[in-house]
Design a protein around this motif. Structure first.
Motif, PDB file in Angstrom:
ATOM      1  N   TYR A 103       0.821  -1.213   0.000  1.00  0.00           N
ATOM      2  CA  TYR A 103       0.000   0.000   0.000  1.00  0.00           C
ATOM      3  C   TYR A 103       0.855   1.264   0.000  1.00  0.00           C
ATOM      4  N   ASP A 104       0.476   2.236  -0.833  1.00  0.00           N
ATOM      5  CA  ASP A 104       1.156   3.533  -0.868  1.00  0.00           C
ATOM      6  C   ASP A 104       0.779   4.343   0.360  1.00  0.00           C
ATOM      7  N   THR A 105       1.767   5.011   0.939  1.00  0.00           N
ATOM      8  CA  THR A 105       1.506   5.975   2.006  1.00  0.00           C
ATOM      9  C   THR A 105       1.976   7.337   1.512  1.00  0.00           C
ATOM     10  N   GLU A 106       1.802   8.351   2.320  1.00  0.00           N
ATOM     11  CA  GLU A 106       2.239   9.688   1.939  1.00  0.00           C
ATOM     12  C   GLU A 106       3.751   9.774   1.750  1.00  0.00           C
ATOM     13  N   LYS A 107       4.499   8.897   2.439  1.00  0.00           N
ATOM     14  CA  LYS A 107       5.957   8.986   2.391  1.00  0.00           C
ATOM     15  C   LYS A 107       6.642   7.771   1.775  1.00  0.00           C
ATOM     16  N   ALA A 108       5.887   6.726   1.426  1.00  0.00           N
ATOM     17  CA  ALA A 108       6.508   5.518   0.887  1.00  0.00           C
ATOM     18  C   ALA A 108       5.607   4.875  -0.166  1.00  0.00           C
ATOM     19  N   LYS A 109       6.217   4.472  -1.268  1.00  0.00           N
ATOM     20  CA  LYS A 109       5.489   3.771  -2.322  1.00  0.00           C
ATOM     21  C   LYS A 109       5.334   2.309  -1.927  1.00  0.00           C
ATOM     22  N   GLY A 110       4.171   1.739  -2.227  1.00  0.00           N
ATOM     23  CA  GLY A 110       3.918   0.341  -1.924  1.00  0.00           C
ATOM     24  C   GLY A 110       4.798  -0.586  -2.738  1.00  0.00           C
ATOM     25  N   ASP A 111       5.213  -1.669  -2.127  1.00  0.00           N
ATOM     26  CA  ASP A 111       6.014  -2.687  -2.803  1.00  0.00           C
ATOM     27  C   ASP A 111       5.197  -3.265  -3.959  1.00  0.00           C
ATOM     28  N   ILE A 112       5.743  -3.233  -5.169  1.00  0.00           N
ATOM     29  CA  ILE A 112       4.998  -3.630  -6.358  1.00  0.00           C
ATOM     30  C   ILE A 112       4.667  -5.125  -6.347  1.00  0.00           C
ATOM     31  N   ASP A 113       5.565  -5.960  -5.864  1.00  0.00           N
ATOM     32  CA  ASP A 113       5.286  -7.404  -5.801  1.00  0.00           C
ATOM     33  C   ASP A 113       4.166  -7.694  -4.806  1.00  0.00           C
ATOM     34  N   ALA A 114       4.197  -7.011  -3.670  1.00  0.00           N
ATOM     35  CA  ALA A 114       3.136  -7.190  -2.670  1.00  0.00           C
ATOM     36  C   ALA A 114       1.814  -6.680  -3.236  1.00  0.00           C
ATOM     37  N   TYR A 115       1.863  -5.546  -3.958  1.00  0.00           N
ATOM     38  CA  TYR A 115       0.650  -4.994  -4.574  1.00  0.00           C
ATOM     39  C   TYR A 115       0.070  -5.988  -5.582  1.00  0.00           C
ATOM     40  N   ASP A 116       0.921  -6.577  -6.402  1.00  0.00           N
ATOM     41  CA  ASP A 116       0.464  -7.545  -7.414  1.00  0.00           C
ATOM     42  C   ASP A 116      -0.210  -8.762  -6.780  1.00  0.00           C
ATOM     43  N   ASN A 117       0.162  -9.095  -5.552  1.00  0.00           N
ATOM     44  CA  ASN A 117      -0.413 -10.251  -4.858  1.00  0.00           C
ATOM     45  C   ASN A 117      -1.661  -9.918  -4.044  1.00  0.00           C
ATOM     46  N   LEU A 118      -2.072  -8.646  -4.038  1.00  0.00           N
ATOM     47  CA  LEU A 118      -3.294  -8.267  -3.321  1.00  0.00           C
ATOM     48  C   LEU A 118      -4.515  -8.808  -4.071  1.00  0.00           C
ATOM     49  N   PRO A 119      -5.607  -9.087  -3.350  1.00  0.00           N
ATOM     50  CA  PRO A 119      -6.851  -9.505  -4.021  1.00  0.00           C
ATOM     51  C   PRO A 119      -7.331  -8.397  -4.962  1.00  0.00           C
ATOM     52  N   GLY A 120      -8.127  -8.755  -5.940  1.00  0.00           N
ATOM     53  CA  GLY A 120      -8.610  -7.809  -6.936  1.00  0.00           C
ATOM     54  C   GLY A 120      -9.295  -6.592  -6.346  1.00  0.00           C
ATOM     55  N   CYS A 121     -10.079  -6.784  -5.293  1.00  0.00           N
ATOM     56  CA  CYS A 121     -10.800  -5.652  -4.694  1.00  0.00           C
ATOM     57  C   CYS A 121      -9.853  -4.673  -4.019  1.00  0.00           C
ATOM     58  N   CYS A 122      -8.639  -5.089  -3.748  1.00  0.00           N
ATOM     59  CA  CYS A 122      -7.666  -4.237  -3.058  1.00  0.00           C
ATOM     60  C   CYS A 122      -6.743  -3.486  -4.020  1.00  0.00           C
ATOM     61  N   LYS A 123      -6.886  -3.735  -5.309  1.00  0.00           N
ATOM     62  CA  LYS A 123      -6.045  -3.045  -6.298  1.00  0.00           C
ATOM     63  C   LYS A 123      -6.555  -1.618  -6.448  1.00  0.00           C
ATOM     64  N   TYR A 124      -5.926  -0.721  -5.739  1.00  0.00           N
ATOM     65  CA  TYR A 124      -6.359   0.672  -5.679  1.00  0.00           C
ATOM     66  C   TYR A 124      -5.767   1.480  -6.836  1.00  0.00           C
ATOM     67  N   ASP A 125      -6.347   2.638  -7.069  1.00  0.00           N
ATOM     68  CA  ASP A 125      -5.863   3.592  -8.057  1.00  0.00           C
ATOM     69  C   ASP A 125      -4.659   4.313  -7.447  1.00  0.00           C
ATOM     70  N   HIS A 126      -3.516   4.221  -8.105  1.00  0.00           N
ATOM     71  CA  HIS A 126      -2.292   4.814  -7.564  1.00  0.00           C
ATOM     72  C   HIS A 126      -2.301   6.343  -7.555  1.00  0.00           C
ATOM     73  N   THR A 127      -3.343   6.942  -8.136  1.00  0.00           N
ATOM     74  CA  THR A 127      -3.460   8.397  -8.119  1.00  0.00           C
ATOM     75  C   THR A 127      -4.544   8.882  -7.169  1.00  0.00           C
ATOM     76  N   MET A 128      -5.191   7.948  -6.461  1.00  0.00           N
ATOM     77  CA  MET A 128      -6.281   8.355  -5.568  1.00  0.00           C
ATOM     78  C   MET A 128      -5.792   9.273  -4.466  1.00  0.00           C
ATOM     79  N   GLU A 129      -6.675  10.155  -4.057  1.00  0.00           N
ATOM     80  CA  GLU A 129      -6.349  11.094  -2.998  1.00  0.00           C
ATOM     81  C   GLU A 129      -6.288  10.362  -1.658  1.00  0.00           C
ATOM     82  N   MET A 130      -5.327  10.749  -0.835  1.00  0.00           N
ATOM     83  CA  MET A 130      -5.184  10.174   0.506  1.00  0.00           C
ATOM     84  C   MET A 130      -5.438  11.258   1.538  1.00  0.00           C
ATOM     85  N   ASN A 131      -5.683  10.827   2.771  1.00  0.00           N
ATOM     86  CA  ASN A 131      -5.822  11.737   3.904  1.00  0.00           C
ATOM     87  C   ASN A 131      -6.920  12.768   3.638  1.00  0.00           C
ATOM     88  N   GLN A 132      -8.046  12.268   3.225  1.00  0.00           N
ATOM     89  CA  GLN A 132      -9.178  13.125   2.905  1.00  0.00           C
ATOM     90  C   GLN A 132      -9.858  13.619   4.183  1.00  0.00           C
TER      91      GLN A 132
END
Length: 134
Positions: A103-132
């Motif tokens: 998972y991407d945070t404000e200060k760290a990009k999510g590990d791409i291999d871990a992201y690829d192994n997430l379930p389909g519903c967890c594949k988030y938009d990498h441009t989505m706004e955070m800390n709303q």
């Protein structure tokens, strides 16, 4: 013969009594509680994610960092609130742990291999706004 039987009975009785007393031994453990003032810090920052499964994974990643007391991710606000002992960890270690889970945070990009192994519903938009705020 009577002496042998009597000796065996005496030995057996001695063993039984000593074993019984062994279980009753009290240990004198005076516990002195030392109050340490723990430097607890509370922070919040943005984390990208979509659903309840994301919430579970993100919170687990943060809570697995030594020194983290609580971590609660808000699905709607894309924001995590973390309480931790600053003598045991720091903010960046928490960001890195969450990023390592994919998972991407404000200060760290999510590990791409871990992201690829997430379930389909967890594949988030990498441009989505955070800390709303809403």
């Amino acid at each position: 013969m009577k002496k042998v039987i009597l000796s065996v009975v005496i030995i057996a009785a001695t063993v039984f009594v000593s074993c019984k007393n062994e279980g009753k031994k009290e240990t004198n453990t005076n516990k002195t509680e030392v109050s340490k003032e723990v430097a607890t810090i509370e922070i919040s920052f943005g984390v990208r994610g979509n659903c309840g499964m994301c919430k579970s994974t993100i919170e687990k990643a943060a809570n697995n960092v030594d020194g983290v007391a609580t971590a609660v991710w808000d699905v709607d606000k894309k924001k995590i609130a973390v309480s931790f002992d600053e003598s045991k960890t720091n903010v960046m270690a928490i960001h890195k742990a969450i990023a390592a889970s994919g998972y991407d945070t404000e200060k760290a990009k999510g590990d791409i291999d871990a992201y690829d192994n997430l379930p389909g519903c967890c594949k988030y938009d990498h441009t989505m706004e955070m800390n709303q705020s809403n």
